[in-house]
Design a protein around this motif. Sequence first.
Motif, PDB file in Angstrom:
ATOM      1  N   CYS A   9       0.855  -1.191   0.000  1.00  0.00           N
ATOM      2  CA  CYS A   9       0.000   0.000   0.000  1.00  0.00           C
ATOM      3  C   CYS A   9       0.888   1.237   0.000  1.00  0.00           C
ATOM      4  N   GLU A  58      -9.139  -0.383   1.726  1.00  0.00           N
ATOM      5  CA  GLU A  58     -10.166  -1.127   2.462  1.00  0.00           C
ATOM      6  C   GLU A  58     -10.933  -2.052   1.525  1.00  0.00           C
ATOM      7  N   GLN A  59     -11.289  -1.584   0.349  1.00  0.00           N
ATOM      8  CA  GLN A  59     -12.002  -2.417  -0.615  1.00  0.00           C
ATOM      9  C   GLN A  59     -11.154  -3.625  -1.002  1.00  0.00           C
ATOM     10  N   ILE A  87      -8.756  -5.115   0.854  1.00  0.00           N
ATOM     11  CA  ILE A  87      -8.682  -6.048   1.984  1.00  0.00           C
ATOM     12  C   ILE A  87     -10.005  -6.785   2.163  1.00  0.00           C
ATOM     13  N   ARG A  88     -11.097  -6.077   2.015  1.00  0.00           N
ATOM     14  CA  ARG A  88     -12.400  -6.738   2.199  1.00  0.00           C
ATOM     15  C   ARG A  88     -12.686  -7.741   1.082  1.00  0.00           C
ATOM     16  N   ASN A 140       2.635  -1.036   4.548  1.00  0.00           N
ATOM     17  CA  ASN A 140       2.319   0.359   4.283  1.00  0.00           C
ATOM     18  C   ASN A 140       3.635   1.059   3.934  1.00  0.00           C
ATOM     19  N   SER A 171      -3.904   6.266   4.669  1.00  0.00           N
ATOM     20  CA  SER A 171      -3.780   4.805   4.629  1.00  0.00           C
ATOM     21  C   SER A 171      -3.496   4.213   6.005  1.00  0.00           C
ATOM     22  N   ILE A 201      -6.562   4.092   8.278  1.00  0.00           N
ATOM     23  CA  ILE A 201      -7.524   3.112   7.763  1.00  0.00           C
ATOM     24  C   ILE A 201      -7.057   1.696   8.083  1.00  0.00           C
ATOM     25  N   LEU A 202      -5.782   1.434   7.876  1.00  0.00           N
ATOM     26  CA  LEU A 202      -5.236   0.101   8.150  1.00  0.00           C
ATOM     27  C   LEU A 202      -5.312  -0.235   9.636  1.00  0.00           C
ATOM     28  N   LEU A 254      -8.863  -1.225  10.448  1.00  0.00           N
ATOM     29  CA  LEU A 254      -9.188  -2.556   9.934  1.00  0.00           C
ATOM     30  C   LEU A 254      -8.507  -3.655  10.747  1.00  0.00           C
ATOM     31  N   GLU A 276     -10.457  -4.769  13.620  1.00  0.00           N
ATOM     32  CA  GLU A 276     -11.643  -5.543  13.236  1.00  0.00           C
ATOM     33  C   GLU A 276     -11.299  -6.920  12.685  1.00  0.00           C
TER      34      GLU A 276
END
Length: 329
Positions: A13, A21-22, A24-25, A43, A50, A53-54, A57, A60
């Motif tokens: 990244c 995110e898209q 990874i999902r 990263n 970024s 966001i990472l 995620l 989660e």
Amino acid sequence: MGAAGNVSVIMTCHNEAAFIEQAIRSVTAQTAYGRVSEIIVVNDGSTDQSESILKGLAHEIGKLKILKASGIGPSAARNMALAEASGAFIAVLDGDDIWAPRKLELQLPRLESDDRIGLVYSDFYDFSDAGISDAKLFQVRRYAASDPNLLERFFVRGGPVIPSSTVYRREVFEKAGLFNTELRLAEDSDMVLRIAQDWSIQYVPGGLVYKRRHGRNASRDMAGWEAAAERVAELAMARVPRLAGLQARRKSYRHSKIASAYLSEGLNLEGWRYLLGALRLDPFNRRAYAIAVLALFPSGLRKGVSRWVKRVQAMAAGRGEPKVDEKRV
């Protein structure tokens, strides 16, 4: 070496806050997500959002691991992730690309079916917008484990083997080495050539990855790609001297591809220059003659004629259309 059946997903990244995110999902949405042991994201010196966001995620998604680098480039970042990976299989995904849901489900059985196979890959969709409404399927050249001349064929004609479409057997890196950090472009072709010296590669049908297009054009990128391709050829010929006898055919084939790209953008002078160069290198280059014929059609008709020719060629080769029709992500 990792436990049999486990898959390490390695991702890079660099300033891809809008896409990461898209990407990874699309891994967590895999129908074979149970086979994924870890998702390792490097990263690489991002200065946008970024990192935050990472981090969110990672709280989660338990399998997600974040590594930090300082702009070391794609090859070095992938090598950094490889050093941390524990899986028996390594799947690559760029931070701005997306996997189709059944990618791993369809690719892993083929990789596991034959110990000769070091790498599997697939067709891809080219797209530009977040909703993938403009996605267009690109069918790539199809190599098989049964091909005794795989190395020579790939040296001359190449792929593309899109990195985000690949899954590797871990052992290939132990023998072929890591990604070449000297190369900022064409490092994927260099890796495939090194793998093909000792292993087979296997095409798996269907568009299993969505590759994001960022609006660049052929004329802007061509000089860098051409220099990288020549360096990859030099390295391959140094490892396998017999490939030098195929260098003229390889350059001819590349020149015909460059000609096609220029002509498609309306850059006719540059296109015809490369086309004539291709024929000087290899007067038997059928692709070059086909491109020359297409170039005689009005620009508005070229795409339709080109699609028809490709369809006929596929049917003649017994390929037909892809067997897999993935739902849009």
